[in-house]
Design an enzyme around this catalytic site. Structure first.
Site, mmCIF file in Angstrom:
data_model
loop_
_atom_site.group_PDB
_atom_site.id
_atom_site.type_symbol
_atom_site.label_atom_id
_atom_site.label_comp_id
_atom_site.label_asym_id
_atom_site.label_seq_id
_atom_site.Cartn_x
_atom_site.Cartn_y
_atom_site.Cartn_z
ATOM 1 N N ALA A 70 9.411 -4.343 -5.358
ATOM 2 C CA ALA A 70 9.767 -3.417 -4.280
ATOM 3 C C ALA A 70 9.639 -1.967 -4.742
ATOM 4 O O ALA A 70 9.184 -1.097 -3.982
ATOM 5 C CB ALA A 70 11.187 -3.699 -3.799
ATOM 6 N N CYS A 71 10.031 -1.705 -5.989
ATOM 7 C CA CYS A 71 9.911 -0.336 -6.509
ATOM 8 C C CYS A 71 8.452 0.078 -6.637
ATOM 9 O O CYS A 71 8.089 1.217 -6.308
ATOM 10 C CB CYS A 71 10.609 -0.223 -7.859
ATOM 11 S SG CYS A 71 12.409 -0.150 -7.753
ATOM 12 N N SER A 72 7.594 -0.818 -7.113
ATOM 13 C CA SER A 72 6.174 -0.465 -7.246
ATOM 14 C C SER A 72 5.592 -0.130 -5.876
ATOM 15 O O SER A 72 4.831 0.839 -5.723
ATOM 16 C CB SER A 72 5.390 -1.595 -7.907
ATOM 17 O OG SER A 72 5.417 -2.776 -7.136
#
Length: 434
Positions: free
Chosen positions: A395-397
Site C-alpha cells: 500500500a505504501c509503494s
C-alpha cells in the site's frame, strides 16, 4: 440470508459499485457480482466480512476482514499484494456515491440477522484513544519507547527476511531501476555521509539508528559515530555488528532517547526515517534540540516521509490502519512546513530533494524479499502479522507512486554568525555526487 429484508451479498455490492468488466465478487451465500472473466476476483468467505464493514465502514473494517480471511482475492500473494491493490484502485470510476436509502436498505438487511461483533485480529494494537486513556500521551518519552518497541521489537530475523543483508529500513537511492537493493542502500548511506562532508576523526550522531548500518558505514570511514535507538532488539543487533567489524573504538549504539543524549558539539547529525515518530507538533523543538547538539558550522541531514499536501483539517498526516497496526502515533508533515521548522530553529537550509520514486522502488524490493522468505517470516511473527506487513508495504509503494506521500532529504548547517567571506563556511556549490 432469506427473510423479507434479506439481500444477497451480490445485491449489496451492487448498491455501491456499478457493474463493470473488471471485478467479480463471489460470496459465501452462493451469489456473485460481475463477469466470470474479470481480472480481479474477490471472494467473500464469511458473513464476518459484512459485519466488519458494518462496524467500521472504513479501512479498519476492510483490513480486519482481509487479515482474518473473511474476504480473499484470487491469486493474491500475501507477501506482495501490490498488483491487486493496483486493480482495486482502477475500480474508482465504478464506485457509486451511496444514497441514504441504499445505506439504510443494506444495514436493515444485515441487522435483520442480529448484531454480531466480529473478531479483531490479534496483531491489531489499541486505538489512539485507548492508549491515551491508559496514560500513554503521544510523543512523551514513555509513549515513544512503547510505540517504537511495538513496531521494531518483534524479530530481527523477520526484518532481515525483507530488508536483506543491509538491514536498512529506510528509502534506498537508485541510480537506475535495475540497481540492486543492496547497492541502492549503500548508495543512500554514501550520499548522506557525502552531504554531511565529515572527515576521519569527526563526530556523527545518528538519531533513530535502526540496526546500525549508518553507524557502521561512518565508522568504516574513520568517523566517530554514535547511534541511539529506543529498540532493544535493534541495539543488540547493532552492538554485535560493531564487534564483528572490530569498530568498537569508533562506533557505539545505545538504547537512549535523543532528548537524553548528554554529549554535544557533534560535527554532523543524521535523522533517517526517525521524524515519522516525533509528531508534527514537536518538529520545532526537535530541530531546536538538533541545533543545540551540533557545533557551529555543523551539518544536519534530515531524511523523512512527508505528505504531499497539508491537510485542511489540520489533523496529523496518518491513517487508522498505520496507527493500529504499524506505527502507533506516527505522524507526517508537509515538506514546506518541515523546512520552515528547520529554518526557524536557527539553521541555514542549503539543499532539499524529493526521493519519492526511490521509496516506491525500495518497497517493491522489500515486498519481493518478503515473498521469497514468506515461510520464515510467518515462523518469526505469525501469519497475521506477516500478512499485515505485506499489505502495509504494498500500500505504501502504491501511495508513493500516486504521490499521496513523498520522502525528502533536507541538508542544513548551523551557522556561527561570523560570515566567513573567504568561503570556508561550506563550498559555494554542491560538494557531493548526486
Amino acid at each position: 440470508m432469506s427473510s423479507g429484508k434479506s439481500m444477497l451479498v451480490s445485491e449489496m455490492v451492487g448498491e455501491f459499485i456499478e457493474p463493470n468488466p473488471h471485478l467479480r465478487v463471489e460470496a459465501f451465500d452462493g451469489s456473485a457480482f460481475g463477469p466470470e472473466d474479470a481480472d480481479l476476483v474477490v471472494k467473500v468467505t464469511s458473513p464476518n466480512a459484512i459485519y466488519q464493514l458494518l462496524m467500521h465502514p472504513n479501512e479498519i473494517g476492510a483490513v480486519r476482514a482481509y487479515v482474518l480471511g473473511d474476504f480473499d482475492i484470487k491469486g493474491i500473494d500475501y507477501a506482495d499484494p501490490y498488483p491487486e491493490l493496483r486493480k482495486l484502485l482502477s475500480l474508482a470510476p465504478y464506485v457509486k456515491k451511496p444514497t441514504p436509502a441504499a445505506v439504510a436498505k443494506v444495514a436493515a438487511a444485515i441487522l435483520s440477522h442480529g448484531l454480531h461483533r466480529p473478531p479483531v485480529p490479534q496483531t491489531e494494537g489499541p486505538s489512539k484513544f485507548a492508549r491515551i486513556k491508559s496514560g500513554l500521551l503521544p510523543h512523551t518519552e514513555k509513549a515513544d519507547s512503547e510505540t517504537v518497541s511495538y513496531h521494531y521489537d518483534q524479530s530481527n530475523e523477520f526484518y532481515a527476511d525483507f530488508l536483506g543483508p543491509s538491514m536498512t529500513y529506510t528509502c534506498a537511492v537508485f541510480d537506475n531501476e535495475n540497481m540492486s537493493l543492496e547497492d541502492a542502500q549503500a548508495n543512500k548511506l554514501r550520499l548522506i555521509l557525502d552531504k554531511l562532508g565529515l572527515k576521519p576523526g569527526e563526530r556523527l550522531l545518528d538519531i533513530g539508528c535502526g540496526w546500525g548500518s549508518m553507524v557502521i558505514t561512518a565508522a568504516r570511514r574513520g568517523i566517530k559515530a554514535l547511534g541511539v535507538t529506543l529498540s532493544k532488539e535493534q541495539a543488540a543487533y547493532a552492538q554485535e555488528w560493531i564487534r564483528r567489524e572490530g569498530l568498537e573504538d569508533l562506533a557505539e549504539v545505545r538504547v537512549q532517547d535523543y532528548r537524553d543524549v548528554p554529549e554535544h558539539d557533534f560535527d554532523g547529525i543524521c535523522s533517517i526515517g526517525m521524524m515519522e515518530h516525533v509528531g508534527v507538533k514537536n518538529y520545532q523543538s526537535y530541530f531546536e534540540e538538533m541545533f543545540r547538539l551540533l557545533k557551529p558550522m555543523g551539518r544536519l541531514l534530515n531524511h523523512q516521509i512527508t505528505i504531499s499536501h497539508d491537510r485542511p483539517d489540520g489533523k496529523p498526516g496518518t491513517d487508522e490502519f498505520l496507527d493500529r497496526y504499524i506505527f502507533p502515533d506516527g505522524d507526517l508533515g508537509a515538506p514546506g512546513f518541515i523546512e520552515s521548522c528547520i529554518h526557524d530553529a536557527g539553521f541555514n537550509v542549503v539543499h532539499q530533494e524529493n526521493l519519492r520514486q526511490h521509496y516506491a522502488l525500495t518497497l517493491h524490493h522489500w515486498n519481493h524479499n518478503l515473498s521469497e522468505h514468506w515461510d520464515d517470516a510467518v515462523r518469526q511473527v505469525g501469519f497475521e502479522r506477516a500478512k499485515v506487513w505485506g499489505l502495509y508495504m504494498a500500500a505504501c509503494s502504491l501511495n508513493f507512486e500516486i504521490d499521496g506521500i513523498q520522502i525528502h532529504q533536507f541538508l542544513a548547517v548551523r551557522p556561527d554568525r561570523v560570515g566567513h567571506p573567504d568561503g570556508k563556511w561550506y563550498p559555494l556549490r554542491q560538494w557531493w555526487k548526486a
